[in-house]
Write a protein that holds these residues in place. Structure first.
Motif, PDB file in Angstrom:
ATOM      1  N   THR A 151       0.821  -1.118  -0.027  1.00 25.78           N
ATOM      2  CA  THR A 151      -0.016   0.005   0.183  1.00 25.78           C
ATOM      3  C   THR A 151       1.091   1.277  -0.008  1.00 25.78           C
ATOM      4  O   THR A 151       2.297   1.167   0.001  1.00 25.78           O
ATOM      5  N   GLN A 152       0.324   2.561  -0.118  1.00 25.22           N
ATOM      6  CA  GLN A 152       1.198   3.645  -0.085  1.00 25.22           C
ATOM      7  C   GLN A 152       2.122   3.795   1.275  1.00 25.22           C
ATOM      8  O   GLN A 152       3.008   4.098   1.238  1.00 25.22           O
ATOM      9  N   GLU A 153       1.018   3.267   2.278  1.00 22.70           N
ATOM     10  CA  GLU A 153       1.434   3.585   3.741  1.00 22.70           C
ATOM     11  C   GLU A 153       2.817   2.663   3.773  1.00 22.70           C
ATOM     12  O   GLU A 153       3.855   2.872   4.502  1.00 22.70           O
ATOM     13  N   SER A 154       2.678   1.264   3.536  1.00 21.58           N
ATOM     14  CA  SER A 154       3.671   0.319   3.577  1.00 21.58           C
ATOM     15  C   SER A 154       4.815   0.511   2.750  1.00 21.58           C
ATOM     16  O   SER A 154       5.978   0.361   3.210  1.00 21.58           O
ATOM     17  N   PHE A 155       4.554   1.162   1.575  1.00 25.48           N
ATOM     18  CA  PHE A 155       5.613   1.572   0.630  1.00 25.48           C
ATOM     19  C   PHE A 155       6.480   2.830   1.288  1.00 25.48           C
ATOM     20  O   PHE A 155       7.919   2.390   1.373  1.00 25.48           O
ATOM     21  N   GLU A 156       5.857   3.753   1.862  1.00 31.46           N
ATOM     22  CA  GLU A 156       6.597   4.572   2.520  1.00 31.46           C
ATOM     23  C   GLU A 156       7.405   4.338   3.712  1.00 31.46           C
ATOM     24  O   GLU A 156       8.556   4.797   3.861  1.00 31.46           O
TER      25      GLU A 156
END
Length: 211
Positions: A151-156
């Motif tokens: 997800t964008q959160e886990s990516f960042e």
């Protein structure tokens, strides 16, 4: 110098010259201290094959290296089928990022479930141009990461992990400083160093010499 992962991905111009950093023909083999070479890095080894196989191959690669992608598309499937899965070769894959985007790709592979590491590396190489060589590497890598489960959160969260980045770079620095790695891909076959995107015929010959 500490950098924010998101910032460097947004601002770094991709080094397309990475495609030229390794020749397509193998260099002359050179030996190193095998005991030192076999010591794992700070993140542990990513390896396939029988630990007791007669031949151990260590590859230092960069995710933005065109020759590395070529090797993994053309040679890797046969190497895996003919030598790794038959118990003749243990294969160890080590990070040697040539630029920040390559480092970020390795970080994503390390953040994924452990049993998915090689699958993700293969996918990244197979689709290298779609995420690595674009005008907006941050967005391209984010879009690609969502296809492999982030997800964008886990990516960042992954790409802002300074400890992970430092560990990936430590593997590279040790390869360069202790074992003379200066291009990708570089292989060590039972301790003998050879560089270049080896064909299965070239790789097979070197393996057979050590069986």
């Amino acid at each position: 110098m500490t950098q924010n992962r998101r910032q460097f991905l947004k601002t770094t111009a991709l080094a397309t010259a990475a495609f030229g950093l390794a020749g397509s023909l193998p260099a002359l083999a050179q030996s190193v201290d095998v005991d030192e070479l076999m010591k794992p890095g700070p993140l542990g080894e990513k390896a396939l094959g029988d630990e007791n196989a007669p031949v151990t191959i260590i590859e230092y690669a960069s995710m933005t290296c065109g020759h590395c992608a070529s090797f993994h598309k053309r040679t890797w499937p046969d190497l895996k089928k003919e030598y790794i899965e038959t118990g003749k070769v243990r294969f160890v894959f080590r990070e040697f990022p040539l630029d920040p985007v390559a480092a970020a790709a390795f970080m994503l592979a390390r953040c994924a479930p452990q049993d998915k590491y090689f699958e993700i590396v293969d996918t990244l190489f197979e689709n290298q141009r779609s995420w690595a060589f674009t005008d907006n590497p941050y967005q391209s890598m984010l879009d690609f990461s969502k296809q492999i489960g982030f997800t964008q959160e886990s990516f960042e969260e992954c790409l802002t992990n300074q400890g992970l980045l430092d560990a990936v770079n430590a593997v590279k620095d040790r390869g360069a400083n202790e074992f003379g790695v200066n291009s990708t891909p570089t292989f060590f076959i039972n301790g003998e160093r050879v560089s270049g995107a080896l064909s299965i015929e070239e790789m097979g010959k070197l393996i057979e010499e050590n069986l």
